[in-house]
Design an enzyme around this catalytic site. Structure first.
Site, mmCIF file in Angstrom:
data_model
loop_
_atom_site.group_PDB
_atom_site.id
_atom_site.type_symbol
_atom_site.label_atom_id
_atom_site.label_comp_id
_atom_site.label_asym_id
_atom_site.label_seq_id
_atom_site.Cartn_x
_atom_site.Cartn_y
_atom_site.Cartn_z
ATOM 1 N N HIS A 173 0.854 -1.193 0.000
ATOM 2 C CA HIS A 173 0.000 0.000 0.000
ATOM 3 C C HIS A 173 0.886 1.239 0.000
ATOM 4 C CE1 HIS A 173 -3.360 2.605 0.621
ATOM 5 N NE2 HIS A 173 -2.927 3.013 1.799
ATOM 6 N N ASP A 186 -3.187 9.358 3.258
ATOM 7 C CA ASP A 186 -3.482 7.941 3.062
ATOM 8 C C ASP A 186 -4.696 7.839 2.144
ATOM 9 O OD1 ASP A 186 -3.780 5.250 3.122
ATOM 10 O OD2 ASP A 186 -4.297 5.094 5.248
ATOM 11 N N CYS A 245 -3.821 2.998 -5.094
ATOM 12 C CA CYS A 245 -3.239 3.826 -4.037
ATOM 13 C C CYS A 245 -2.045 4.627 -4.539
ATOM 14 C CB CYS A 245 -2.839 2.951 -2.853
ATOM 15 S SG CYS A 245 -1.813 1.537 -3.296
#
Length: 893
Positions: free
Chosen positions: A644, A678, A743
């Site tokens: 991620h 994030d 991501c």
């Protein structure tokens, strides 16, 4: 002065020289090698041994290392001492972020030859990967590492004084300074003395034998040496040889004038030994072109099976009946009796498309030679032996004749054609009769004047043709005796050439072998050469890196590093001076051996965990020791953890430093903000707390090693580092990904958004209450288009050959966004009305369109709730408005 006094003075001078020489020999520079390459062959130094630069017994500066036993180059270790006069060049490369320091020595030819003689098998192993440039095999590459965990122990300086040995450790900068100031001066003086001893007069201009390698030159050096970088699990870097590509050698294309697109060409090379045919050529490229064009067998198995109709230029062939037609099959055994042999006419049909019946076979004794007008193609003359057809009548019709000979083209693939071919020169002499009969056990294929040969395997037919007189016997030689061979003549073949025996290859394929693009093919290096790239390491993009831009694929670190360099490269020079882009390895090395989420505030913070991070800090602090990082306005830290991508932006890092001479004004200034981005934003703050706490420790260690009083970048006024002035925050209303694989694209949007806002970049005055949606109202749509944007930027930076290689790789592997775009073009040409122009062959019909489905129907589970959907739920919005402390929430994912 008397003779005795003179002798005493000379003895005293010699004694002083002897002691000085002994003292000089005790002075040594020692390096610790992590890896050792000769060419691109990885070997090892003996255990406990190091690289030593010192003076030998002849008072000459030399390089000494002890090579360990290697089964590939000899089973015994050997101590090598190479004088600097035998070294052409030495290159030094400093540490560049995660890349280690390197020492490269290029030996001259004489010292390399001596080294290969001392170590058995070294030359064959080292020179094998460098067929085109064997000088690359003379490079000795030492990958250096510190002597211990302290980064300031790259070199050890040892010397003896009054029978005592003293050892001091220094960093790489001191070692480089010693090499350029001391070693280079002694080296140049030694070269001058060597030239004087050889009685060379005139002024001698010596070029610098010592240089420092830039990051771009290091990338090019790795590509030339065929070495690749490997990232280990602990974050360290290792280098390994790139595996040899089986499709690396490109075949020379043969001209196809007169051929239609339905023909199939198969090129078979006789192997590497055929290079001896062109030993007189000065250039290897000319040798390769000559041999590949002259020593390849060409098979045709389609309607265009016959060669282009043209006779040899200076060869007068006798006419038979009349000018032959395209379907005429004719031949002769020799020039004198050419008129006495019958000919047969037939329609030139596609003989391969007829069905072959079982047990169908034609003896080569019953075949007729092809017509002379079909002999020349691409400079080669093809001829076969003349034996009349016993099963073909001149009165047969086209259908009957086609049915009778329909098996010939297919049956030709039931034998090895190399057994039935004779090659001779273009101007073959009449005294070499084409109808020369050979024994069936003949095992040689003649080339040139017939005196040279290569070995082949004897001809072994399958079964006899039913209408022929060929007897059924397992031993064809006993049953049939002698038979004739077709002959092939290649022009420009050197007389007397000889090729070694090679086993017969497998049956030729029905289509040419297509060379595939290997995944490790290099596209380009960014930023481009000649540009101002201070503090920016060049990134090499490979073909396999572009594959990560496909739909539902994770971005890798190479594409991420390319975009970081591209964003920094496109910034203004003033803004670029205030930005530091860290690479993706910083956080990996910073948290090495650290337990996961140990700083999440869900458990007490243990001192040993803080010690682990502090011990890892010197490893990453070495990467930025040449400039003041805390003087920057932005520090961008991309992070990849658990597949991620995230990013942390340190805004105004100098805000954590308090000037004690004016403390009140200093504390009133803006603070330092650690902004956490994030794209998979949930309610659980564990990851944010853990990562930001590691960055806070890193900033504190960065101050102590660079800005504290007495350090390299210390301020004139006394200062302190106040951790309370470091605020951890996150921007409001940031876009959230609606899947689990985009991501990296969202992270690129965050980094780009910090600097590429139309009016101004984001600054410290926008925090802590920074609303991302005010700057970018359509952020979600911008992130969805980021994948195509990155792909198009890569195509813009790549040149035409690189784009061609990428397109070929995508076609072969059925991947890539360009293929998706080509498939979508079919919809543009699906008009109902009749077309005025012919449809391009690259555009497919509508029912062949393979466009991906809409994003709304891509979810397999209709009840699937993506991260963006979870964040936009009414209950989630209500919780965020209440501003309940995040630490009280359970783990959301």
């Amino acid at each position: 002065m008397s003779d005795s006094t003179q002798m005493e003075a000379n003895a005293a001078i010699n004694e002083i020289k002897k002691r000085t020489r002994k003292l000089d020999q005790s002075l040594q520079m020692r390096f610790c090698a992590d890896q050792f390459f000769i060419g691109n062959h990885c070997t090892k130094l003996a255990s406990g041994k190091s690289i030593i630069i010192s003076q030998n017994s002849k008072n000459r500066i030399c390089l000494r290392f002890f090579m360990a036993a290697d089964p590939l180059v000899g089973y015994t270790g050997r101590d090598f001492g190479i004088a600097f006069n035998q070294i052409d060049h030495i290159s030094l490369k400093d540490e560049q972020q995660e890349n280690p320091a390197v020492l490269i020595c290029t030996l001259n030819l004489s010292s390399y030859t001596k080294m290969c003689k001392l170590q058995t098998g070294l030359k064959d192993v080292v020179e094998k990967p460098f067929l085109y440039n064997k000088s690359l095999a003379r490079n000795l590459t030492f990958i250096l590492k510190p002597w211990n965990d302290d980064p300031d122990t790259f070199v050890k300086i040892s010397y003896n004084d009054e029978h005592r040995e003293y050892v001091h450790s220094y960093d790489y900068d001191v070692a480089k300074s010693l090499m350029f100031k001391e070693v280079q001066a002694v080296w140049e003086q030694s070269l001058k003395e060597q030239l004087q001893r050889r009685h060379q007069t005139g002024r001698v201009y010596l070029t610098s034998q010592l240089s420092e390698m830039t990051p771009r030159e290091w990338v090019q050096f790795l590509a030339d040496q065929k070495l690749s970088k490997i990232v280990c699990h602990n974050g360290s870097i290792q280098y390994a040889r790139v595996e040899d590509n089986p499709h690396g050698r490109k075949h020379t294309a043969v001209a196809t004038n007169g051929f239609d697109h339905r023909g199939t060409r198969v090129l078979n090379s006789f192997g590497k030994a055929h290079a001896s045919l062109a030993t007189q050529e000065k250039s290897y490229a000319k040798k390769r072109k000559l041999t590949e064009q002259s020593l390849k067998l060409i098979y045709r198995n389609d309607r265009s099976v016959w060669l282009e109709g043209s006779c040899a230029k200076n060869l007068k062939m006798p006419k038979i009946n009349s000018e032959p037609n395209m379907g005429e099959f004719m031949g002769w055994p020799d020039m004198d009796n050419a008129m006495t042999h019958p000919t047969s006419n037939f329609e030139n049909e596609d003989v391969m498309k007829s069905t072959k019946q079982p047990n169908d076979f034609v003896s080569f004794e019953q075949l007729q030679a092809p017509p002379p007008v079909l002999q020349r193609q691409n400079g080669a003359i093809y001829s076969t032996q003349s034996v009349a057809f016993t099963h073909i009548s001149g009165n047969d019709g086209v259908e009957d004749l086609t049915e009778k000979i329909s098996h010939l083209g297919e049956e030709a693939y039931n034998i090895d054609m190399a057994n039935a071919l004779h090659a001779f020169s273009d101007n073959w002499h009449y005294e070499i009769h084409p109808n020369t009969v050979h024994n069936a056990s003949f095992e040689q294929l003649h080339i040139g004047d017939g005196n040279s040969s290569i070995g082949t395997i004897g001809f072994n037919p399958l079964e006899p043709y039913p209408q022929s007189s060929f007897p059924q016997s397992n031993n064809w030689q006993q049953a049939h005796g002698d038979f004739t061979f077709p002959q092939v003549s290649f022009p420009n073949t050197q007389q007397g050439s000889c090729l070694p025996s090679t086993p017969t290859a497998a049956l030729p394929p029905t289509r040419p072998v297509v060379e595939k693009i290997p995944p490790d093919t290099q596209l380009f290096t960014f930023p481009p050469s000649g540009s101002c790239t201070t503090g920016m390491d060049p990134v090499v993009l490979l073909v396999k890196d572009i594959k990560t831009l496909d739909r539902k694929e994770f971005l890798n670190d190479s594409v991420m590093a390319f975009m970081l360099n591209y964003i920094a490269f496109m910034l203004s020079s003033e803004l670029m001076k205030s930005v530091h882009m860290c690479n993706t390895f910083l956080f990996v090395n910073l948290t090495r051996l650290l337990p996961p989420l140990c700083f999440s505030k869900r458990r007490p913070i243990e001192p040993e965990h803080i010690k682990i991070v502090k011990d890892n800090c010197p490893r990453v602090l070495r990467w930025t020791r040449k400039f003041d990082v805390l003087a920057k306005d932005y520090i961008i830290i991309p992070i990849n953890e658990d597949l991620h991508w995230l990013v942390i932006a340190v805004i105004n890092p100098s805000g954590a430093i308090v000037d004690m001479s004016n403390e009140e004004a200093s504390r009133a200034a803006p603070k330092c903000y650690i902004v956490f981005f994030d794209p998979l934003s949930g309610l659980d703050p564990s990851k944010k707390n853990h990562m930001c706490h590691c960055i806070k420790i890193y900033l504190a260690q960065l101050y102590e090693n660079t800005k504290a009083p007495g350090m390299k970048f210390a301020s004139k006024n006394p200062t302190i580092y106040d951790e309370e002035r470091v605020v951890v925050t996150r921007a409001e209303n940031t876009p959230i990904q609606d899947n689990f694989y985009d991501c990296g694209l969202y992270v690129l949007h965050f980094i780009e958004g910090l600097f590429c806002y139309p009016n101004r970049p984001v600054n410290v005055n926008d925090f802590p209450n920074f609303d991302w949606s005010k700057f970018f109202p359509e952020a979600n749509k911008m992130c969805d288009l980021m994948r195509d944007k990155v792909y198009n930027l890569i195509l813009q930076q790549a040149d035409k050959p690189a784009r061609s290689r990428l397109a070929k790789f995508e076609r072969e592997n059925k991947c890539g966004l360009s293929r998706e775009g080509a498939l979508r073009k079919a919809r543009r040409h699906s008009a109902v009305n009749e077309r005025r122009t012919k449809r391009h062959r690259d555009y497919y019909a509508r029912h062949y369109s393979l466009s991906p489905p809409h994003r709304n129907v891509m979810n397999d589970d209709p009840t699937f709730m993506n991260p963006r959907g979870l964040a936009e739920m009414p209950i989630t919005r209500l919780v965020r408005r209440l501003r309940i402390p995040e630490d009280n929430f359970p783990i959301a994912y």
